[in-house]
Design an enzyme around this catalytic site. Structure first.
Site, PDB file in Angstrom:
ATOM      1  N   SER A 208     -33.299  74.630  -5.575  1.00 53.66           N
ATOM      2  CA  SER A 208     -32.123  73.770  -5.702  1.00 53.66           C
ATOM      3  C   SER A 208     -31.017  74.565  -6.391  1.00 53.66           C
ATOM      4  CB  SER A 208     -32.492  72.507  -6.482  1.00 53.66           C
ATOM      5  OG  SER A 208     -31.455  71.560  -6.395  1.00 53.66           O
ATOM      6  N   ASN A 209     -30.041  73.896  -6.939  1.00 52.79           N
ATOM      7  CA  ASN A 209     -28.979  74.608  -7.657  1.00 52.79           C
ATOM      8  C   ASN A 209     -28.498  73.736  -8.814  1.00 52.79           C
ATOM      9  OD1 ASN A 209     -26.783  72.818  -6.617  1.00 52.79           O
ATOM     10  ND2 ASN A 209     -27.509  73.674  -4.681  1.00 52.79           N
ATOM     11  N   ARG A 210     -27.470  74.210  -9.549  1.00 46.48           N
ATOM     12  CA  ARG A 210     -27.068  73.544 -10.793  1.00 46.48           C
ATOM     13  C   ARG A 210     -26.160  72.335 -10.590  1.00 46.48           C
ATOM     14  NH1 ARG A 210     -24.058  78.035 -13.354  1.00 46.48           N
ATOM     15  NH2 ARG A 210     -23.416  76.418 -14.803  1.00 46.48           N
ATOM     16  N   SER A 211     -25.852  71.988  -9.359  1.00 48.30           N
ATOM     17  CA  SER A 211     -24.924  70.859  -9.139  1.00 48.30           C
ATOM     18  C   SER A 211     -25.479  69.565  -9.746  1.00 48.30           C
ATOM     19  CB  SER A 211     -24.723  70.674  -7.629  1.00 48.30           C
ATOM     20  OG  SER A 211     -24.038  69.474  -7.400  1.00 48.30           O
ATOM     21  N   ALA A 275     -23.439  70.523  -2.997  1.00 46.78           N
ATOM     22  CA  ALA A 275     -23.865  71.923  -3.011  1.00 46.78           C
ATOM     23  C   ALA A 275     -25.150  71.975  -2.187  1.00 46.78           C
ATOM     24  CB  ALA A 275     -24.101  72.380  -4.434  1.00 46.78           C
TER      25      ALA A 275
END
Ligand code: CTP
Length: 405
Positions: A208-211, A275
């Site tokens: 995943s990512n930091r969004s 994102a």
């Protein structure tokens, strides 16, 4: 700017009550009609006489004051109010409102308010962070009470922490935000995507990512406040549903794509703030991957680019993308704008501390199809959202003018 707007200002027992005098003065200077209501402890910090002089109206401090025609005055006033502002608001008043208690003039008025209620807390930082107070704030937010966050700084107790009444400029701009909203998206259906996506490799692990979804949710809120019908498709995010928006929760990029495509026909404006993951694991293990003492390779494959797909099937819609970059911001964003066939792209340098992921502010550059580039300094995500819709509305007007010509 606030001409003809009827504002009730509730003042409670915080040392910051002295700042209410300036709030009234500024509201009056903007031509608002202000009625002040004070709790008993509020009156310990500032006098009703001061507030009456500044507001040029009677101040309500007792519940049962009869008007000439015998109707109960405070209920009459709250019925015709456009906004109920409580500044400063103590932990006590927040608790009472949450519990539905009406044991003085201020709480009874809030209980009967039909207008938006805007609360500016001011208290000691330990009190502010007390889980009970935080739970009360969350539960009021869920019921559409709005809050103006207190600031960090030196508190009356001498300690440094969060709890100072928000800056007066911030309070005034929040009042304006609530009262002077444009309804320029009234005929639009706005589809917004938000948050990250998760691509699972086994039942407990994912890429995943930091969004956090903050930008997308701010866009949905802004579109809603400007009169649009809003469809918000969001990856995992712990944010409150924007009032009145249709929220569709998804987890993976594939699910997001499916929901976007399902709802695309209805949309007249699409803003892809999500994102979305670019890659997903080639396969998903059915059971949790166990340690084996050896390295493992997890192959990744590219996921479909949702925005490019929409761009190919654009119709008369306005399509707006985001570009999350860490280098060569404008150039990279311009390439995405052209390749994905967008009307506008919002470029943000996600490596800057007050921009991009996780924070409440953003620093963006908006690039339009015709090459126009507008840089915006640091501002709240909510403000960024309004700037984006200002541009979209202008673009819509330009397009419809050119059709008429
Ligand atoms: N986007 C999308 N579907 C994807 C990936 C991205 O719809 N699978 C959208 C994003 O929502 C954003 C825009 O495309 O509006 C640009 O996303 P960004 O991550 O900045 O760029 P990418 O196109 O993914 O390219 P790169 O990661 O190589 O910079």
């Amino acid at each position: 700017m606030l001409s003809g707007k009827r504002i009730i200002l509730g003042i409670t027992g915080s040392i910051a009550a002295y700042k209410s005098a300036e709030i009234v003065r500024r509201l009056k200077a903007s031509n608002a009609d202000v009625t002040v209501v004070m709790t008993r402890s509020g009156m310990e910090f500032i006098t009703p006489l001061t507030m009456q002089t500044l507001s040029r109206s009677p101040v309500y401090t007792e519940t049962f004051v009869l008007q000439k025609d015998s109707r109960i005055a405070h209920i009459e006033i709250v019925k015709s109010a456009d906004l109920f502002l409580i500044a400063p608001a103590t932990a006590n008043i927040i608790g009472k409102i949450t519990a539905g208690i009406g044991d003085d003039v201020l709480t009874t008025m809030v209980l009967s308010a039909r207008c938006p209620v805007l609360i500016a807390p001011a208290m000691d930082s330990d009190m502010y962070y007390n889980p009970i107070v935080q739970r009360n704030i969350s539960s009021l937010k869920e019921r559409d009470y709005r809050f103006i966050e207190p600031e960090d700084g030196e508190l009356a107790s001498g300690i440094i922490g969060k709890g100072r009444l928000a800056d007066i400029e911030k309070i005034l701009s929040s009042v304006i935000d609530v009262l002077v909203v444009k309804k320029d998206l009234a005929d639009e259906v706005v589809l917004v995507t938000a948050g990250p996506t998760r691509e699972y490799m086994d039942p407990v692990r994912f890429i995943s990512n930091r969004s956090t979804g903050k930008m997308g949710f701010a866009l949905a809120e802004a579109a809603k406040s400007r009169g649009a019908e809003v469809i918000l498709i969001s990856g995992p995010a712990s944010l409150h549903k924007p009032a009145g928006a249709e929220l569709i929760n998804v987890v993976t990029a594939d699910e997001m794509r499916e929901e976007v495509m399902k709802n695309l026909q209805r949309a007249t404006i699409v803003v892809m703030a999500a994102a979305v993951s670019d890659y997903m694991p080639v396969k998903m293990w059915q059971d949790k991957i166990k340690k084996s003492g050896k390295d493992i390779n997890i192959g990744l494959t590219e996921v479909t680019d949702i925005l490019s797909e929409i761009g190919k099937n654009k119709g008369g819609r306005i399509i707006v993308g985001f570009a999350a970059e860490t280098n060569d911001l404008i150039n990279n964003a311009q390439i995405k704008l052209n390749e994905k066939n967008l009307d506008m792209i919002v470029a943000n340098d996600v490596s800057k501390p007050d921009a991009g992921f996780e924070v409440d502010t953003n620093i963006v550059t908006i690039i339009e199809k015709d090459g126009m580039i507008t840089e915006h300094g640091k501002m709240s995500k909510k403000e960024v959202a309004h700037r984006i819709f200002d541009k979209i509305v202008r673009l819509k007007r330009r397009y419809s003018d050119s059709i008429i010509v």
